[in-house]
Design a protein around this motif. Structure first.
Motif, PDB file in Angstrom:
ATOM      1  N   ALA A 101       0.964  -1.226  -0.190  1.00 39.30           N
ATOM      2  CA  ALA A 101      -0.021   0.129  -0.082  1.00 39.30           C
ATOM      3  C   ALA A 101       1.001   1.295  -0.105  1.00 39.30           C
ATOM      4  O   ALA A 101       1.759   1.290   0.827  1.00 39.30           O
ATOM      5  N   GLU A 102       0.523   2.245  -1.024  1.00 36.15           N
ATOM      6  CA  GLU A 102       1.264   3.417  -1.054  1.00 36.15           C
ATOM      7  C   GLU A 102       0.718   4.242  -0.055  1.00 36.15           C
ATOM      8  O   GLU A 102      -0.458   4.807  -0.161  1.00 36.15           O
ATOM      9  N   ALA A 116      -9.001   3.973   2.163  1.00 34.47           N
ATOM     10  CA  ALA A 116      -9.426   3.862   0.955  1.00 34.47           C
ATOM     11  C   ALA A 116     -10.223   4.951   0.098  1.00 34.47           C
ATOM     12  O   ALA A 116     -10.390   5.895   0.942  1.00 34.47           O
ATOM     13  N   PRO A 117      -9.778   5.457  -1.131  1.00 31.26           N
ATOM     14  CA  PRO A 117      -9.021   4.603  -1.917  1.00 31.26           C
ATOM     15  C   PRO A 117      -7.334   4.694  -1.597  1.00 31.26           C
ATOM     16  O   PRO A 117      -7.005   5.940  -1.386  1.00 31.26           O
ATOM     17  N   CYS A 118      -6.591   3.788  -2.032  1.00 29.77           N
ATOM     18  CA  CYS A 118      -5.218   3.848  -1.628  1.00 29.77           C
ATOM     19  C   CYS A 118      -4.415   3.221  -2.977  1.00 29.77           C
ATOM     20  O   CYS A 118      -4.790   2.220  -3.462  1.00 29.77           O
ATOM     21  N   ASN A 119      -3.395   3.895  -3.317  1.00 28.60           N
ATOM     22  CA  ASN A 119      -2.486   3.260  -4.406  1.00 28.60           C
ATOM     23  C   ASN A 119      -1.609   2.366  -4.009  1.00 28.60           C
ATOM     24  O   ASN A 119      -1.366   2.260  -2.715  1.00 28.60           O
ATOM     25  N   THR A 171      -8.405  -2.773 -10.028  1.00 28.12           N
ATOM     26  CA  THR A 171      -8.066  -2.020 -11.278  1.00 28.12           C
ATOM     27  C   THR A 171      -9.142  -2.033 -12.303  1.00 28.12           C
ATOM     28  O   THR A 171     -10.275  -2.567 -12.130  1.00 28.12           O
ATOM     29  N   LYS A 178      -8.261   8.596 -14.764  1.00 27.55           N
ATOM     30  CA  LYS A 178      -7.843   7.225 -13.685  1.00 27.55           C
ATOM     31  C   LYS A 178      -6.727   6.406 -14.644  1.00 27.55           C
ATOM     32  O   LYS A 178      -6.889   5.927 -15.477  1.00 27.55           O
ATOM     33  N   LEU A 187      -4.027   2.124 -13.763  1.00 22.57           N
ATOM     34  CA  LEU A 187      -3.950   2.205 -12.295  1.00 22.57           C
ATOM     35  C   LEU A 187      -4.376   0.996 -11.642  1.00 22.57           C
ATOM     36  O   LEU A 187      -5.475   0.448 -11.624  1.00 22.57           O
ATOM     37  N   THR A 189      -5.077  -0.116  -7.438  1.00 23.19           N
ATOM     38  CA  THR A 189      -5.436   0.746  -6.144  1.00 23.19           C
ATOM     39  C   THR A 189      -5.990  -0.367  -5.127  1.00 23.19           C
ATOM     40  O   THR A 189      -6.112  -1.730  -5.713  1.00 23.19           O
ATOM     41  N   GLU A 252       6.337   1.754  -9.543  1.00 31.10           N
ATOM     42  CA  GLU A 252       5.010   1.560  -9.746  1.00 31.10           C
ATOM     43  C   GLU A 252       4.610   0.154 -10.201  1.00 31.10           C
ATOM     44  O   GLU A 252       5.173  -0.372 -10.882  1.00 31.10           O
TER      45      GLU A 252
END
Length: 292
Positions: A101-102, A116-119, A171, A178, A187, A189, A252
């Motif tokens: 989790a970023e 949430a939401p979390c990259n 995703t 997005k 992306l 997430t 990434e």
């Protein structure tokens, strides 16, 4: 001459009192001493209020270490196969970086759990914790905890409860709004609710055995491909796109199928479900199996 400054011997201009600079401490009743005393009292009052409510930076860092970064135990498999309900690390095979989790610094200090939401990103911290440990969850009632995960079977990848907040790896197709920040790819997430956008399945690493392996149990600590059910894109690690985080430089993680000249998936799509195997064995940093 008249243009020369007049100073006393042994006294420089830099040591002379400057306008607007405090030359006495607040205990000396000079100038706006009452305002200085009140300011110190307010500062102490704010500090005590923040300490009592746990809002000091040192307290937030400690809370972060005891929450999101607190070590957790991976599941153990007695026969070397992946099951629903297992706690795993999703590690990129060539680099051994784990899907994590970023966490933004502001979010980390405001809440002890993921938001949430979390990259997500590929972090260099490979020790299991709430930030990088996932639970394999079945998509329907037939996939009960303890049953085998087989190739080409849909499932969810969910973070742990508590600090992990039970978020689902998600995703969807790329849009102008997005997409990944640097690569502009699809992306990936973490979201709060499961849906078809959070369904994944595992494909055999060897393309020549992919059709024959369908329906067979998935082995742990072995190279696999993680496919998104809705968009049919593989989870990918992008070595060329990195960024700084509060945990160091990370890369990434997107949903993108990358193939070589032979139409085979490149190492960017190579992952493994890391957990303890027979007799406590777990894959080591060099890909070999080590006993823990």
């Amino acid at each position: 001459s008249l243009t020369q400054s007049v100073t006393r011997p042994g006294v420089s201009m830099s040591s002379a009192p400057q306008a607007g600079v405090h030359t006495y401490n607040p205990s000396v009743r000079v100038g706006n001493w009452n305002e200085d005393v009140s300011l110190e009292e307010d500062t102490l009052k704010d500090y005590l209020e923040q300490r009592s409510s746990g809002q000091l930076l040192v307290q937030k860092v400690h809370s972060l270490q005891e929450g999101i970064l607190k070590p957790v135990a991976l599941s153990r498999s007695s026969d070397g196969f992946l099951r629903h309900g297992d706690h795993v690390l999703i590690q990129h095979v060539p680099t051994l970086k784990a899907v994590s989790a970023e966490i933004k610094p502001l979010d980390a200090y405001q809440s002890p759990a993921l938001q949430a939401p979390c990259n997500v990103s590929a972090g260099s911290v490979s020790d299991p914790c709430a930030r990088n440990t996932f639970v394999v969850v079945g998509c329907d009632a037939s996939a009960a905890d303890g049953s085998y995960v087989v190739y080409n079977q849909p499932f969810y990848l969910r973070t742990l409860d508590g600090p992990g907040a039970e978020l689902y790896l998600h995703t969807e197709a790329v849009t102008f709004q997005k997409c990944a920040k640097k690569s502009r790819e699809q992306l990936v997430t973490l979201v709060a609710e499961p849906s078809y956008d959070t369904a994944w399945k595992i494909h055999c690493f060897n393309p020549q055995e992919r059709m024959e392996s369908e329906g067979y149990p998935v082995k742990i600590n072995q190279p696999i491909l993680i496919n998104h059910c809705k968009t049919n894109q593989y989870l990918a690690y992008l070595q060329e796109f990195s960024f700084k985080t509060m945990f160091g430089r990370e890369h990434e993680v997107v949903a993108k199928t990358t193939v070589d000249s032979h139409k085979a998936e490149t190492p960017a799509n190579h992952w493994r479900m890391t957990m303890h195997g027979q007799d406590g064995e777990v894959a080591g940093d060099d890909g070999a199996v080590a006993t823990t």
